[in-house]
Design a protein around this motif. Structure first.
Motif, PDB file in Angstrom:
ATOM      1  N   VAL A   1      35.794 -33.596 -66.202  1.00  0.00           N
ATOM      2  CA  VAL A   1      35.998 -35.077 -65.619  1.00  0.00           C
ATOM      3  C   VAL A   1      34.943 -36.159 -65.945  1.00  0.00           C
ATOM      4  CG1 VAL A   1      36.409 -36.064 -63.085  1.00  0.00           C
ATOM      5  CG2 VAL A   1      36.855 -33.612 -63.473  1.00  0.00           C
ATOM      6  N   GLY A   2      35.477 -37.148 -66.465  1.00  0.00           N
ATOM      7  CA  GLY A   2      34.735 -38.285 -67.052  1.00  0.00           C
ATOM      8  C   GLY A   2      33.972 -37.876 -68.335  1.00  0.00           C
ATOM      9  N   GLY A   3      34.950 -37.134 -69.210  1.00  0.00           N
ATOM     10  CA  GLY A   3      34.590 -36.592 -70.318  1.00  0.00           C
ATOM     11  C   GLY A   3      33.855 -37.611 -71.520  1.00  0.00           C
ATOM     12  N   GLY A   4      34.329 -38.693 -71.078  1.00  0.00           N
ATOM     13  CA  GLY A   4      33.632 -39.660 -71.717  1.00  0.00           C
ATOM     14  C   GLY A   4      33.952 -39.395 -73.679  1.00  0.00           C
ATOM     15  N   THR A   5      32.981 -39.516 -74.468  1.00  0.00           N
ATOM     16  CA  THR A   5      33.168 -39.474 -75.900  1.00  0.00           C
ATOM     17  C   THR A   5      33.141 -37.837 -76.277  1.00  0.00           C
ATOM     18  OG1 THR A   5      30.938 -40.001 -76.307  1.00  0.00           O
ATOM     19  CG2 THR A   5      32.455 -41.691 -76.208  1.00  0.00           C
ATOM     20  N   GLY A   6      33.258 -37.143 -75.282  1.00  0.00           N
ATOM     21  CA  GLY A   6      33.153 -35.389 -75.771  1.00  0.00           C
ATOM     22  C   GLY A   6      31.937 -34.899 -75.922  1.00  0.00           C
ATOM     23  N   VAL A   7      30.796 -35.540 -75.067  1.00  0.00           N
ATOM     24  CA  VAL A   7      29.456 -34.982 -75.524  1.00  0.00           C
ATOM     25  C   VAL A   7      29.576 -33.527 -74.853  1.00  0.00           C
ATOM     26  CG1 VAL A   7      27.188 -34.993 -74.508  1.00  0.00           C
ATOM     27  CG2 VAL A   7      28.431 -37.050 -75.293  1.00  0.00           C
ATOM     28  N   PHE A   8      30.347 -33.137 -73.797  1.00  0.00           N
ATOM     29  CA  PHE A   8      30.343 -32.099 -73.361  1.00  0.00           C
ATOM     30  C   PHE A   8      31.550 -31.210 -73.739  1.00  0.00           C
ATOM     31  CE2 PHE A   8      27.520 -34.209 -70.219  1.00  0.00           C
ATOM     32  CZ  PHE A   8      26.342 -33.835 -70.722  1.00  0.00           C
ATOM     33  N   SER A   9      32.730 -31.744 -73.452  1.00  0.00           N
ATOM     34  CA  SER A   9      33.987 -31.373 -73.998  1.00  0.00           C
ATOM     35  C   SER A   9      34.164 -30.690 -75.259  1.00  0.00           C
ATOM     36  CB  SER A   9      35.292 -32.217 -73.388  1.00  0.00           C
ATOM     37  OG  SER A   9      35.186 -33.134 -74.260  1.00  0.00           O
ATOM     38  N   VAL A  10      33.663 -31.363 -75.991  1.00  0.00           N
ATOM     39  CA  VAL A  10      34.081 -31.028 -77.726  1.00  0.00           C
ATOM     40  C   VAL A  10      33.099 -29.749 -78.088  1.00  0.00           C
ATOM     41  CG1 VAL A  10      33.782 -31.657 -80.087  1.00  0.00           C
ATOM     42  CG2 VAL A  10      34.873 -33.249 -78.379  1.00  0.00           C
TER      43      VAL A  10
ATOM     44  N   GLU B   1      43.264 -36.053 -71.274  1.00  0.00           N
ATOM     45  CA  GLU B   1      44.131 -36.800 -70.402  1.00  0.00           C
ATOM     46  C   GLU B   1      43.576 -37.850 -69.788  1.00  0.00           C
ATOM     47  OE1 GLU B   1      46.701 -35.094 -67.822  1.00  0.00           O
ATOM     48  OE2 GLU B   1      46.849 -32.993 -69.108  1.00  0.00           O
ATOM     49  N   GLN B   2      44.185 -39.141 -69.705  1.00  0.00           N
ATOM     50  CA  GLN B   2      43.669 -40.289 -68.995  1.00  0.00           C
ATOM     51  C   GLN B   2      43.879 -40.344 -67.457  1.00  0.00           C
ATOM     52  OE1 GLN B   2      45.419 -43.405 -67.721  1.00  0.00           O
ATOM     53  NE2 GLN B   2      43.076 -44.423 -67.618  1.00  0.00           N
ATOM     54  N   GLY B   3      43.028 -40.583 -66.657  1.00  0.00           N
ATOM     55  CA  GLY B   3      43.266 -41.109 -65.186  1.00  0.00           C
ATOM     56  C   GLY B   3      41.906 -41.138 -64.515  1.00  0.00           C
ATOM     57  N   ILE B   4      42.150 -41.331 -63.247  1.00  0.00           N
ATOM     58  CA  ILE B   4      40.860 -41.592 -62.509  1.00  0.00           C
ATOM     59  C   ILE B   4      40.349 -40.296 -61.657  1.00  0.00           C
ATOM     60  CG2 ILE B   4      41.152 -44.061 -62.203  1.00  0.00           C
ATOM     61  CD1 ILE B   4      42.182 -43.601 -59.606  1.00  0.00           C
ATOM     62  N   SER B   5      39.125 -40.146 -61.292  1.00  0.00           N
ATOM     63  CA  SER B   5      38.782 -38.781 -60.771  1.00  0.00           C
ATOM     64  C   SER B   5      39.185 -38.663 -59.416  1.00  0.00           C
ATOM     65  CB  SER B   5      37.174 -38.862 -60.594  1.00  0.00           C
ATOM     66  OG  SER B   5      36.685 -39.995 -60.022  1.00  0.00           O
ATOM     67  N   THR B   6      39.608 -39.799 -58.720  1.00  0.00           N
ATOM     68  CA  THR B   6      39.935 -39.652 -57.253  1.00  0.00           C
ATOM     69  C   THR B   6      41.355 -39.060 -57.149  1.00  0.00           C
ATOM     70  OG1 THR B   6      40.713 -42.051 -57.285  1.00  0.00           O
ATOM     71  CG2 THR B   6      38.575 -41.739 -56.583  1.00  0.00           C
ATOM     72  N   ASP B   7      42.166 -38.812 -58.364  1.00  0.00           N
ATOM     73  CA  ASP B   7      43.416 -38.552 -58.308  1.00  0.00           C
ATOM     74  C   ASP B   7      43.687 -37.281 -59.501  1.00  0.00           C
ATOM     75  OD1 ASP B   7      46.043 -37.990 -58.134  1.00  0.00           O
ATOM     76  OD2 ASP B   7      46.675 -39.990 -58.857  1.00  0.00           O
ATOM     77  N   LEU B   8      43.285 -36.091 -59.173  1.00  0.00           N
ATOM     78  CA  LEU B   8      43.620 -35.111 -60.086  1.00  0.00           C
ATOM     79  C   LEU B   8      44.618 -34.387 -59.495  1.00  0.00           C
ATOM     80  CD1 LEU B   8      39.893 -33.832 -60.312  1.00  0.00           C
ATOM     81  CD2 LEU B   8      40.999 -35.232 -61.662  1.00  0.00           C
ATOM     82  N   SER B   9      45.775 -35.103 -59.025  1.00  0.00           N
ATOM     83  CA  SER B   9      46.984 -34.229 -58.540  1.00  0.00           C
ATOM     84  C   SER B   9      47.823 -33.843 -59.715  1.00  0.00           C
ATOM     85  CB  SER B   9      47.813 -35.314 -57.570  1.00  0.00           C
ATOM     86  OG  SER B   9      48.095 -36.293 -58.492  1.00  0.00           O
TER      87      SER B   9
ATOM     88  N   ILE C   1      33.826 -39.760 -51.977  1.00  0.00           N
ATOM     89  CA  ILE C   1      34.163 -38.470 -51.309  1.00  0.00           C
ATOM     90  C   ILE C   1      35.190 -37.946 -51.808  1.00  0.00           C
ATOM     91  CG2 ILE C   1      34.420 -37.311 -49.142  1.00  0.00           C
ATOM     92  CD1 ILE C   1      31.579 -38.260 -49.532  1.00  0.00           C
ATOM     93  N   LYS C   2      36.466 -38.680 -52.081  1.00  0.00           N
ATOM     94  CA  LYS C   2      37.846 -38.309 -52.603  1.00  0.00           C
ATOM     95  C   LYS C   2      37.569 -37.652 -53.935  1.00  0.00           C
ATOM     96  CE  LYS C   2      42.516 -39.507 -52.899  1.00  0.00           C
ATOM     97  NZ  LYS C   2      43.515 -40.719 -52.963  1.00  0.00           N
ATOM     98  N   ALA C   3      36.603 -38.432 -54.646  1.00  0.00           N
ATOM     99  CA  ALA C   3      36.500 -37.707 -56.037  1.00  0.00           C
ATOM    100  C   ALA C   3      36.040 -36.461 -56.048  1.00  0.00           C
ATOM    101  CB  ALA C   3      35.561 -38.940 -56.826  1.00  0.00           C
ATOM    102  N   ILE C   4      34.945 -36.256 -55.087  1.00  0.00           N
ATOM    103  CA  ILE C   4      34.058 -35.196 -54.889  1.00  0.00           C
ATOM    104  C   ILE C   4      35.216 -33.915 -54.544  1.00  0.00           C
ATOM    105  CG2 ILE C   4      32.334 -33.836 -53.729  1.00  0.00           C
ATOM    106  CD1 ILE C   4      30.813 -36.405 -53.623  1.00  0.00           C
ATOM    107  N   LYS C   5      35.845 -34.194 -53.487  1.00  0.00           N
ATOM    108  CA  LYS C   5      36.907 -33.387 -53.042  1.00  0.00           C
ATOM    109  C   LYS C   5      37.984 -33.153 -53.948  1.00  0.00           C
ATOM    110  CE  LYS C   5      36.495 -34.517 -48.071  1.00  0.00           C
ATOM    111  NZ  LYS C   5      37.366 -34.964 -46.870  1.00  0.00           N
ATOM    112  N   GLU C   6      38.387 -33.638 -55.048  1.00  0.00           N
ATOM    113  CA  GLU C   6      39.216 -33.440 -55.967  1.00  0.00           C
ATOM    114  C   GLU C   6      38.589 -32.633 -57.005  1.00  0.00           C
ATOM    115  OE1 GLU C   6      43.192 -34.742 -56.782  1.00  0.00           O
ATOM    116  OE2 GLU C   6      42.511 -33.795 -55.013  1.00  0.00           O
ATOM    117  N   THR C   7      37.390 -32.830 -57.277  1.00  0.00           N
ATOM    118  CA  THR C   7      36.710 -32.235 -58.109  1.00  0.00           C
ATOM    119  C   THR C   7      36.562 -30.743 -57.874  1.00  0.00           C
ATOM    120  OG1 THR C   7      35.447 -33.850 -58.890  1.00  0.00           O
ATOM    121  CG2 THR C   7      34.524 -31.732 -59.458  1.00  0.00           C
ATOM    122  N   ILE C   8      36.275 -30.563 -56.419  1.00  0.00           N
ATOM    123  CA  ILE C   8      36.272 -29.111 -55.716  1.00  0.00           C
ATOM    124  C   ILE C   8      37.555 -28.408 -55.785  1.00  0.00           C
ATOM    125  CG2 ILE C   8      35.423 -28.056 -53.750  1.00  0.00           C
ATOM    126  CD1 ILE C   8      33.121 -30.124 -53.371  1.00  0.00           C
ATOM    127  N   ARG C   9      38.338 -29.209 -55.456  1.00  0.00           N
ATOM    128  CA  ARG C   9      39.949 -28.678 -55.117  1.00  0.00           C
ATOM    129  C   ARG C   9      40.530 -27.795 -56.508  1.00  0.00           C
ATOM    130  NH1 ARG C   9      44.680 -29.850 -56.455  1.00  0.00           N
ATOM    131  NH2 ARG C   9      44.120 -31.887 -57.419  1.00  0.00           N
TER     132      ARG C   9
END
Length: 156
Positions: free
Chosen positions: A52-61, A98-106, A131-139
Motif C-alpha cells: 500500500v503506497g508502493g510509490g516507485t516500487g522500492v519494496f514491491s519490485v 492498482e491505483q487508489g487511496i489507502s482508505t478504500d481497499l474495498s 484510522i480508516k486507512a489503518i483498519k483497511e490495511t489490517i482488514r
C-alpha cells in the motif's frame, strides 16, 4: 479537523514521482531500516504481498523479483508508471499495479494477502481518515502487517 483532499494529494505525489528515488536527507537510512523489518517477516508461508503506497516500487519490485506475488497499490499514477516500467524491464509477471487511496481497499476481500506493507505516506497523509486507512490495511491482511506512520498536522 480538516478533511483530506485526495485529489490534491494525488497531484502532489504525481508531481514528486520523478524525485522519489533520490536519496535526500535520511531517506536512504529509512529505506534500509524498513527493508530490515520486511526481511524479518519474509518466510516460506508468505506468498502474496500488498504494498500500500508502493510509490516507485522500492519494496514491491524487489519482492516480486524474490518470487512473491505482489500487488503494488498507490494513489499516484506517475509513481505507478515508474514502478511498472521497472517491473517490465525485469520481465516480472508476478506483480500487478492498482491505483487508489489507502482508505478504500474495498476491491480486496478480507484476509486477501499474507503480508501487507504500508509505509508512512498511505496513512500519514490521510489526515483525519488515518484510522480508516489503518483498519483497511489490517482488514486485508491474512498473516502479517508492517506499517510505519509519521505524525502530520491534521492527523487524529
Amino acid at each position: 479537523m480538516v478533511k483530506t483532499d485526495y485529489d490534491f494529494e494525488k497531484a502532489w505525489w504525481d508531481a514528486k514521482a520523478h524525485k522519489e528515488e533520490i536519496d535526500m536527507f535520511d531517506e536512504r537510512i529509512n529505506r534500509e531500516l524498513r527493508w530490515k523489518e520486511i526481511n524479518k517477516h519474509l518466510s516460506p508461508d508468505i506468498n502474496s504481498v500488498l504494498d500500500v503506497g508502493g510509490g516507485t516500487g522500492v519494496f514491491s519490485v524487489p519482492l516480486a523479483q524474490k518470487g512473491y506475488n505482489v500487488v503494488h497499490f498507490d494513489i499516484s499514477d506517475k509513481m505507478i508508471e515508474i514502478a511498472k516500467s521497472k517491473a517490465e524491464k525485469m520481465n516480472l509477471r508476478n506483480i500487478t499495479f492498482e491505483q487508489g487511496i489507502s482508505t478504500d481497499l474495498s476491491r480486496f476481500d478480507d484476509n486477501s494477502f499474507d503480508l501487507v506493507i504500508n509505509m508512512d505516506g498511505p496513512v500519514s497523509f490521510c489526515g483525519i481518515d488515518a484510522i480508516k486507512a489503518i483498519k483497511e490495511t489490517i482488514r486485508v491482511a491474512k498473516k502479517k502487517v508492517i506499517m510505519t506512520v509519521s505524525n502530520r498536522a491534521n492527523m487524529i
